[in-house]
Motif scaffolding. Structure first.
Motif, mmCIF file in Angstrom:
data_model
loop_
_atom_site.group_PDB
_atom_site.id
_atom_site.type_symbol
_atom_site.label_atom_id
_atom_site.label_comp_id
_atom_site.label_asym_id
_atom_site.label_seq_id
_atom_site.Cartn_x
_atom_site.Cartn_y
_atom_site.Cartn_z
ATOM 1 N N LEU A 243 0.837 -1.197 0.000
ATOM 2 C CA LEU A 243 0.000 0.000 0.000
ATOM 3 C C LEU A 243 0.876 1.253 0.000
ATOM 4 O O LEU A 243 0.604 2.214 -0.722
ATOM 5 C CB LEU A 243 -0.946 -0.019 1.196
ATOM 6 C CG LEU A 243 -1.948 1.131 1.313
ATOM 7 C CD1 LEU A 243 -3.238 0.660 1.981
ATOM 8 C CD2 LEU A 243 -1.374 2.316 2.092
ATOM 9 N N SER A 244 1.942 1.233 0.784
ATOM 10 C CA SER A 244 2.861 2.379 0.824
ATOM 11 C C SER A 244 3.615 2.516 -0.493
ATOM 12 O O SER A 244 3.812 3.630 -0.992
ATOM 13 C CB SER A 244 3.846 2.218 1.985
ATOM 14 O OG SER A 244 3.174 2.115 3.217
ATOM 15 N N CYS A 245 4.048 1.392 -1.069
ATOM 16 C CA CYS A 245 4.754 1.445 -2.356
ATOM 17 C C CYS A 245 3.865 2.075 -3.420
ATOM 18 O O CYS A 245 4.311 2.926 -4.209
ATOM 19 C CB CYS A 245 5.167 0.045 -2.792
ATOM 20 S SG CYS A 245 6.414 -0.747 -1.746
ATOM 21 N N HIS A 246 2.620 1.657 -3.455
ATOM 22 C CA HIS A 246 1.665 2.194 -4.428
ATOM 23 C C HIS A 246 1.508 3.698 -4.248
ATOM 24 O O HIS A 246 1.524 4.460 -5.234
ATOM 25 C CB HIS A 246 0.323 1.481 -4.261
ATOM 26 C CG HIS A 246 -0.788 2.032 -5.090
ATOM 27 N ND1 HIS A 246 -1.617 3.039 -4.631
ATOM 28 C CD2 HIS A 246 -1.208 1.741 -6.340
ATOM 29 C CE1 HIS A 246 -2.496 3.331 -5.569
ATOM 30 N NE2 HIS A 246 -2.281 2.561 -6.612
ATOM 31 N N ALA A 247 1.371 4.157 -3.012
ATOM 32 C CA ALA A 247 1.189 5.588 -2.755
ATOM 33 C C ALA A 247 2.408 6.386 -3.200
ATOM 34 O O ALA A 247 2.277 7.464 -3.808
ATOM 35 C CB ALA A 247 0.902 5.820 -1.276
ATOM 36 N N LEU A 248 3.609 5.876 -2.918
ATOM 37 C CA LEU A 248 4.819 6.611 -3.291
ATOM 38 C C LEU A 248 4.986 6.665 -4.804
ATOM 39 O O LEU A 248 5.386 7.695 -5.355
ATOM 40 C CB LEU A 248 6.041 5.972 -2.638
ATOM 41 C CG LEU A 248 6.108 6.009 -1.114
ATOM 42 C CD1 LEU A 248 7.464 5.523 -0.628
ATOM 43 C CD2 LEU A 248 5.814 7.394 -0.576
ATOM 44 N N LEU A 249 4.706 5.576 -5.492
ATOM 45 C CA LEU A 249 4.816 5.567 -6.947
ATOM 46 C C LEU A 249 3.888 6.605 -7.576
ATOM 47 O O LEU A 249 4.293 7.402 -8.427
ATOM 48 C CB LEU A 249 4.490 4.170 -7.486
ATOM 49 C CG LEU A 249 5.565 3.092 -7.294
ATOM 50 C CD1 LEU A 249 4.977 1.711 -7.487
ATOM 51 C CD2 LEU A 249 6.724 3.312 -8.271
ATOM 52 N N HIS A 250 2.633 6.607 -7.145
ATOM 53 C CA HIS A 250 1.665 7.521 -7.737
ATOM 54 C C HIS A 250 1.923 8.968 -7.305
ATOM 55 O O HIS A 250 1.699 9.895 -8.095
ATOM 56 C CB HIS A 250 0.248 7.083 -7.387
ATOM 57 C CG HIS A 250 -0.243 5.955 -8.230
ATOM 58 N ND1 HIS A 250 -0.871 6.151 -9.436
ATOM 59 C CD2 HIS A 250 -0.166 4.609 -8.059
ATOM 60 C CE1 HIS A 250 -1.167 4.974 -9.976
ATOM 61 N NE2 HIS A 250 -0.753 4.026 -9.164
ATOM 62 N N ALA A 251 2.399 9.174 -6.096
ATOM 63 C CA ALA A 251 2.723 10.546 -5.672
ATOM 64 C C ALA A 251 3.879 11.105 -6.485
ATOM 65 O O ALA A 251 3.863 12.271 -6.886
ATOM 66 C CB ALA A 251 3.060 10.561 -4.182
ATOM 67 N N LEU A 252 4.894 10.278 -6.738
ATOM 68 C CA LEU A 252 6.033 10.734 -7.530
ATOM 69 C C LEU A 252 5.616 11.048 -8.968
ATOM 70 O O LEU A 252 6.026 12.047 -9.539
ATOM 71 C CB LEU A 252 7.140 9.679 -7.524
ATOM 72 C CG LEU A 252 8.414 10.049 -8.280
ATOM 73 C CD1 LEU A 252 9.105 11.243 -7.639
ATOM 74 C CD2 LEU A 252 9.364 8.855 -8.366
#
Length: 442
Positions: A243-252
């Motif tokens: 869930l955190s990986c997904h958030a960081l990818l999309h935020a970047l």
């Protein structure tokens, strides 16, 4: 900004299609490529990159991605965040198959601090990385995912263990042996040959291949779901920490490329991070040295930067309230959690926590606090390891969840969306917004 319903659909697709760290990194790389990020290979010669967006993979399971402007060499701050691609589970042993009473079973190792009881009586599939040799004699590797249930760990009937509900213990060596198939043969089948059909299905270039080795994991085939009377919850595997990986990818991806931003998604966090691709290895340091070759400028950059370690936090369990410090009770759907620990199991300090809270206020999302009870051992994250290695100001945060390290975890439906919003705001923030006030004695 992604709408909440759109976010849930994107999150579910990412996690359901990422049963192993290898798949998570591959899916992350595909998402980055589709949004204009260029792949760099560590074996190539590159430095002093022009402005743009790039990513690097290591061991097919860890990923670093960054967007740059043309002022990177001037010591301007980097907006940095990290998470991990691995989750506790069961990894297949090198020589896994054994045959007893007409049953072919598959030996596994416990990877990380898994909750073991939920693994029984689940429909399990198999996925991971396989290495093979083709007729040309060259070594190749690729990913496989059976997708369908291929194994199960059946429970012992309660009639044969009347005290199972009061005195159950699980022997990792003898009790956790999945059932793979039935066979009347005297010898166990060749596991590497069993993999061929799936290998060719997922990698057409592997026809007539000889499987040499593999890194394979079992996983639960039940997909993520929205649960609760009002769909308040999301439940599924690997919420910690995909869930955190997904958030960081999309935020970047959604950040303004005029600002210098970087994310690192490390493998092996659940087993201590000591590896070439783990947070205690040199991956991030190696990339930063290539991005900023001048050690003085690199030191200036890191001293003025912020690293956000993003890893899920312990929500208060309504059945076990006493397991939490009474003044620190993170709730589901009440926003990301700032995690602190006096013994540096988390890297947060008062200044970095304040800076993150300020961004939460600007993004108009709630923020919570967690500290472990004094009489319970505290877990850790990649935050302290990264902070110690780089000397960068760091804050440990994460969304609250229940059933951490279970085969099926529970989180609030809104918290991941809150996390995405605040991380997007951080990556889009101007240079001055990242600076902590200088602290010194008069």
């Amino acid at each position: 900004m992604m709408h909440a319903n759109e976010y849930i659909e994107s999150l579910f697709s990412f996690i359901n299609n990422s049963p192993t760290p290898f798949h998570a990194a591959a899916n992350g790389a595909a998402l980055l490529s589709a949004n204009g990020f260029q792949r760099l290979r560590e074996t190539d010669r590159w430095s002093n990159l022009s402005s743009g967006a790039y990513y690097v993979l290591r061991n097919d399971a860890s990923l670093i991605a960054f967007s740059l402007n043309d002022r990177l060499q001037q010591g301007l701050p980097l907006r940095m965040a990290g998470a991990h691609t691995d989750s506790p589970g069961l990894k297949v042993k090198p020589n896994p198959l054994q045959q007893r009473q007409g049953c072919v079973q598959m030996g596994v190792e416990v990877y990380g601090g898994a909750l073991l009881a939920p693994w029984f009586d689940r429909d399990l599939s198999l996925a991971g990385r396989v290495s093979w040799r083709c007729r040309d004699g060259h070594l190749h590797c690729g990913l496989i995912d059976c997708k369908r249930p291929v194994a199960i760990i059946p429970s012992l009937a309660i009639h044969l263990d009347r005290e199972v509900n009061s005195k159950r213990s699980i022997d990792k060596q003898t009790d956790l042996i999945p059932l793979l198939m039935l066979s009347n043969e005297k010898a166990s089948p060749d596991f590497k040959k069993l993999l061929i059909d799936q290998l060719v299905a997922d990698n057409p270039n592997a026809s007539e291949a000889e499987v040499l080795d593999f890194d394979l994991f079992l996983y639960d085939t039940q997909p993520l779901a929205q649960t609760g009377w009002h769909n308040e919850f999301i439940t599924g595997a690997r919420l910690d920490n995909l869930l955190s990986c997904h958030a960081l990818l999309h935020a970047l991806i959604r950040s303004d490329n005029r600002h210098n931003s970087l994310i690192v998604l490390n493998d092996h966090e659940e087993v201590g991070s000591v590896s070439t691709a783990g947070a205690q290895g040199p991956f991030l340091k190696d990339i930063l040295e290539r991005l900023i070759p001048d050690p003085v400028v690199r030191r200036q950059t890191l001293a003025g930067s912020l690293f956000i370690s993003v890893d899920n936090a312990h929500a208060v369990h309504p059945n076990f309230i006493g397991k939490h410090d009474p003044e620190h009770l993170p709730l589901l759907n009440h926003g990301p959690v700032v995690k602190t620990n006096a013994n540096q199991r988390y890297a947060t300090n008062g200044l970095t926590a304040s800076l993150f809270r300020l961004f939460c206020q600007r993004a108009e999302i709630p923020c919570q606090q967690f500290v472990m009870r004094n009489d319970l051992a505290c877990g850790s994250t990649i935050g302290p390891l990264t902070a110690a290695e780089l000397g960068v100001p760091t804050v440990d945060i994460g969304i609250p969840q229940l059933a951490m390290h279970s085969i099926r975890e529970t989180a609030g439906r809104l918290d991941g969306w809150y996390l995405l919003r605040v991380m997007t705001a951080i990556f889009a923030a101007g240079d001055d917004a990242l600076r902590c006030p200088e602290v010194g004695l008069p």
